[in-house]
Write a protein that holds these residues in place. Sequence first.
Motif, PDB file in Angstrom:
ATOM      1  N   LYS A 130       0.846  -1.194   0.000  1.00  0.00           N
ATOM      2  CA  LYS A 130       0.000   0.000   0.000  1.00  0.00           C
ATOM      3  C   LYS A 130       0.882   1.246   0.000  1.00  0.00           C
ATOM      4  O   LYS A 130       1.821   1.351   0.779  1.00  0.00           O
ATOM      5  CB  LYS A 130      -0.915   0.021   1.233  1.00  0.00           C
ATOM      6  CG  LYS A 130      -1.842  -1.174   1.352  1.00  0.00           C
ATOM      7  CD  LYS A 130      -2.998  -1.106   0.392  1.00  0.00           C
ATOM      8  CE  LYS A 130      -3.971  -0.029   0.755  1.00  0.00           C
ATOM      9  NZ  LYS A 130      -5.173  -0.024  -0.130  1.00  0.00           N
ATOM     10  N   GLU A 131       0.548   2.183  -0.893  1.00  0.00           N
ATOM     11  CA  GLU A 131       1.228   3.477  -0.936  1.00  0.00           C
ATOM     12  C   GLU A 131       0.349   4.509  -0.247  1.00  0.00           C
ATOM     13  O   GLU A 131      -0.779   4.755  -0.682  1.00  0.00           O
ATOM     14  CB  GLU A 131       1.505   3.888  -2.383  1.00  0.00           C
ATOM     15  CG  GLU A 131       2.470   2.979  -3.136  1.00  0.00           C
ATOM     16  CD  GLU A 131       3.900   3.113  -2.644  1.00  0.00           C
ATOM     17  OE1 GLU A 131       4.203   4.116  -1.966  1.00  0.00           O
ATOM     18  OE2 GLU A 131       4.709   2.212  -2.938  1.00  0.00           O
ATOM     19  N   VAL A 145       3.941  -6.273   8.005  1.00  0.00           N
ATOM     20  CA  VAL A 145       5.215  -6.877   7.630  1.00  0.00           C
ATOM     21  C   VAL A 145       6.333  -5.856   7.724  1.00  0.00           C
ATOM     22  O   VAL A 145       7.342  -6.062   8.394  1.00  0.00           O
ATOM     23  CB  VAL A 145       5.153  -7.461   6.205  1.00  0.00           C
ATOM     24  CG1 VAL A 145       6.504  -8.027   5.789  1.00  0.00           C
ATOM     25  CG2 VAL A 145       4.096  -8.540   6.117  1.00  0.00           C
ATOM     26  N   ALA A 146       6.173  -4.716   7.044  1.00  0.00           N
ATOM     27  CA  ALA A 146       7.209  -3.685   7.035  1.00  0.00           C
ATOM     28  C   ALA A 146       6.597  -2.378   6.576  1.00  0.00           C
ATOM     29  O   ALA A 146       5.513  -2.347   5.969  1.00  0.00           O
ATOM     30  CB  ALA A 146       8.368  -4.083   6.113  1.00  0.00           C
ATOM     31  N   PHE A 147       7.297  -1.287   6.868  1.00  0.00           N
ATOM     32  CA  PHE A 147       6.907   0.035   6.351  1.00  0.00           C
ATOM     33  C   PHE A 147       8.167   0.870   6.193  1.00  0.00           C
ATOM     34  O   PHE A 147       9.174   0.671   6.887  1.00  0.00           O
ATOM     35  CB  PHE A 147       5.869   0.717   7.251  1.00  0.00           C
ATOM     36  CG  PHE A 147       6.283   0.880   8.687  1.00  0.00           C
ATOM     37  CD1 PHE A 147       6.966   2.011   9.125  1.00  0.00           C
ATOM     38  CD2 PHE A 147       5.973  -0.102   9.624  1.00  0.00           C
ATOM     39  CE1 PHE A 147       7.335   2.155  10.445  1.00  0.00           C
ATOM     40  CE2 PHE A 147       6.346   0.029  10.951  1.00  0.00           C
ATOM     41  CZ  PHE A 147       7.031   1.159  11.368  1.00  0.00           C
ATOM     42  N   SER A 148       8.100   1.801   5.261  1.00  0.00           N
ATOM     43  CA  SER A 148       9.265   2.607   4.941  1.00  0.00           C
ATOM     44  C   SER A 148       9.459   3.713   5.972  1.00  0.00           C
ATOM     45  O   SER A 148       8.565   4.015   6.777  1.00  0.00           O
ATOM     46  CB  SER A 148       9.115   3.219   3.540  1.00  0.00           C
ATOM     47  OG  SER A 148       7.964   4.050   3.484  1.00  0.00           O
ATOM     48  N   THR A 203       5.441   3.744   2.229  1.00  0.00           N
ATOM     49  CA  THR A 203       5.005   2.452   1.702  1.00  0.00           C
ATOM     50  C   THR A 203       4.827   1.473   2.847  1.00  0.00           C
ATOM     51  O   THR A 203       5.634   1.442   3.783  1.00  0.00           O
ATOM     52  CB  THR A 203       6.031   1.906   0.701  1.00  0.00           C
ATOM     53  OG1 THR A 203       6.310   2.891  -0.291  1.00  0.00           O
ATOM     54  CG2 THR A 203       5.504   0.658   0.012  1.00  0.00           C
ATOM     55  N   VAL A 204       3.762   0.669   2.756  1.00  0.00           N
ATOM     56  CA  VAL A 204       3.428  -0.304   3.798  1.00  0.00           C
ATOM     57  C   VAL A 204       3.242  -1.669   3.139  1.00  0.00           C
ATOM     58  O   VAL A 204       2.609  -1.771   2.078  1.00  0.00           O
ATOM     59  CB  VAL A 204       2.153   0.105   4.558  1.00  0.00           C
ATOM     60  CG1 VAL A 204       1.766  -0.958   5.568  1.00  0.00           C
ATOM     61  CG2 VAL A 204       2.345   1.447   5.242  1.00  0.00           C
ATOM     62  N   TRP A 205       3.773  -2.716   3.760  1.00  0.00           N
ATOM     63  CA  TRP A 205       3.588  -4.094   3.292  1.00  0.00           C
ATOM     64  C   TRP A 205       2.827  -4.868   4.364  1.00  0.00           C
ATOM     65  O   TRP A 205       3.205  -4.861   5.545  1.00  0.00           O
ATOM     66  CB  TRP A 205       4.925  -4.765   3.011  1.00  0.00           C
ATOM     67  CG  TRP A 205       5.649  -4.188   1.846  1.00  0.00           C
ATOM     68  CD1 TRP A 205       5.560  -4.562   0.536  1.00  0.00           C
ATOM     69  CD2 TRP A 205       6.616  -3.123   1.879  1.00  0.00           C
ATOM     70  NE1 TRP A 205       6.390  -3.806  -0.248  1.00  0.00           N
ATOM     71  CE2 TRP A 205       7.050  -2.907   0.554  1.00  0.00           C
ATOM     72  CE3 TRP A 205       7.141  -2.317   2.913  1.00  0.00           C
ATOM     73  CZ2 TRP A 205       7.985  -1.940   0.222  1.00  0.00           C
ATOM     74  CZ3 TRP A 205       8.063  -1.350   2.583  1.00  0.00           C
ATOM     75  CH2 TRP A 205       8.484  -1.165   1.255  1.00  0.00           C
ATOM     76  N   LEU A 206       1.774  -5.558   3.950  1.00  0.00           N
ATOM     77  CA  LEU A 206       0.913  -6.304   4.863  1.00  0.00           C
ATOM     78  C   LEU A 206       0.890  -7.779   4.476  1.00  0.00           C
ATOM     79  O   LEU A 206       1.136  -8.140   3.321  1.00  0.00           O
ATOM     80  CB  LEU A 206      -0.512  -5.739   4.847  1.00  0.00           C
ATOM     81  CG  LEU A 206      -0.668  -4.237   5.089  1.00  0.00           C
ATOM     82  CD1 LEU A 206      -2.126  -3.831   4.923  1.00  0.00           C
ATOM     83  CD2 LEU A 206      -0.156  -3.849   6.455  1.00  0.00           C
ATOM     84  N   GLN A 207       0.567  -8.639   5.451  1.00  0.00           N
ATOM     85  CA  GLN A 207       0.463 -10.076   5.221  1.00  0.00           C
ATOM     86  C   GLN A 207      -0.939 -10.560   5.579  1.00  0.00           C
ATOM     87  O   GLN A 207      -1.565 -10.089   6.526  1.00  0.00           O
ATOM     88  CB  GLN A 207       1.511 -10.822   6.043  1.00  0.00           C
ATOM     89  CG  GLN A 207       1.433 -10.581   7.542  1.00  0.00           C
ATOM     90  CD  GLN A 207       2.565 -11.222   8.299  1.00  0.00           C
ATOM     91  OE1 GLN A 207       3.370 -11.956   7.729  1.00  0.00           O
ATOM     92  NE2 GLN A 207       2.645 -10.951   9.587  1.00  0.00           N
ATOM     93  N   GLY A 208      -1.443 -11.514   4.789  1.00  0.00           N
ATOM     94  CA  GLY A 208      -2.802 -11.999   4.992  1.00  0.00           C
ATOM     95  C   GLY A 208      -2.921 -13.100   6.024  1.00  0.00           C
ATOM     96  O   GLY A 208      -4.019 -13.352   6.535  1.00  0.00           O
TER      97      GLY A 208
END
Length: 339
Positions: free
Chosen positions: A235-236, A251-254, A287-292
């Motif tokens: 996701k931006e 998961v992670a983010f910038s 930026t954000v990274w997500l996990q299901g």
Amino acid sequence: MAMVRGRLAGALIGRHFSSQSTSKRSEIVNCSHTNFRNARISSIKCTLSTTTTPTPTSSSSLQAQTTSSDGVLATPIDFDVASRIEGSESQIVTIALHPGQVLRAESGAMMYMTDGVTMNTTTGGGLGAGFKRMLTGQNVFISDYSYQGPDNTHGIICLGTDFPSKILRLNIEEYGGKIICQKGALLCASHTVDIEIEVAKKFTTGFFGGEGFVLQALTGTGDAFVKAGGTMIRKELEDQEELRISSGCLVAFSNGVEFDTQMMPGFKNVLFGGEGLFLTTLKGPGTVWLQGQPPQRMISEIARRVPSGGGIGLAVPIPGMGSGGDGSGDGSAGEEAST
């Protein structure tokens, strides 16, 4: 009359010498042009004969070596060419190593390595660095993989995850030199990538955010491979844009994204919604990274279904294997009948 004849003779003699000089000049020009052309051709042939075909060399020999924070000197790995992520639901990563290159990976992640690849397990900078990695969910020790074969050859190292996961490659420099991840997210990275401690800024964030008080910050230069469970989403976020997520799905983010918590609105939502008392909020830009499928959620579901009696009972009765109570009852009834 004699004068006219003299003039005509002089004109004929002059034309004769003029034609001869013109032909000589044309011969000189043609000769000069021919000599220039021959010289040009011979020069080109000489240039072609002296030009040599470049000898193919490995990409590692064309790059300058860099030193990590703990003193490891190696050539950077071109992961665009050297790495390949395979699999769908549960992925692995294979990386080609040339002489002089070092891959730093989580200990215990190795699946296989080809001939010539060597492993060197260290603390990566002393016990302090190992203890810092342990607080961020990694192991105290790390493994450095290098290739000791001849030039213009390479070795293969394959790494897997400890949980069915997707693997994501991130370039640290593209996101401002720092990426914050969940605990234990790092699988492998360049030797110039460091793990730092990122502490939650608020007590409620660390206690109810689902990620704990300590997060994993990846800094330095190079690429890192992180792991995430289930489907991965990127996701931006625009400036001041807020995203609320369930605890454990991060998961992670910038660098630049604000990480906080927010109380779940509604009394019934808190008691029966299944998401708990708090939600995790992320505010842009970044930026954000997500996990299901967070690993903690799956582990909790498995633990909830394990019988509490300490073993797994058989649901189907086996003939002749009745319980002692039933056997004693049948025996006493038979004795009463015989009497």
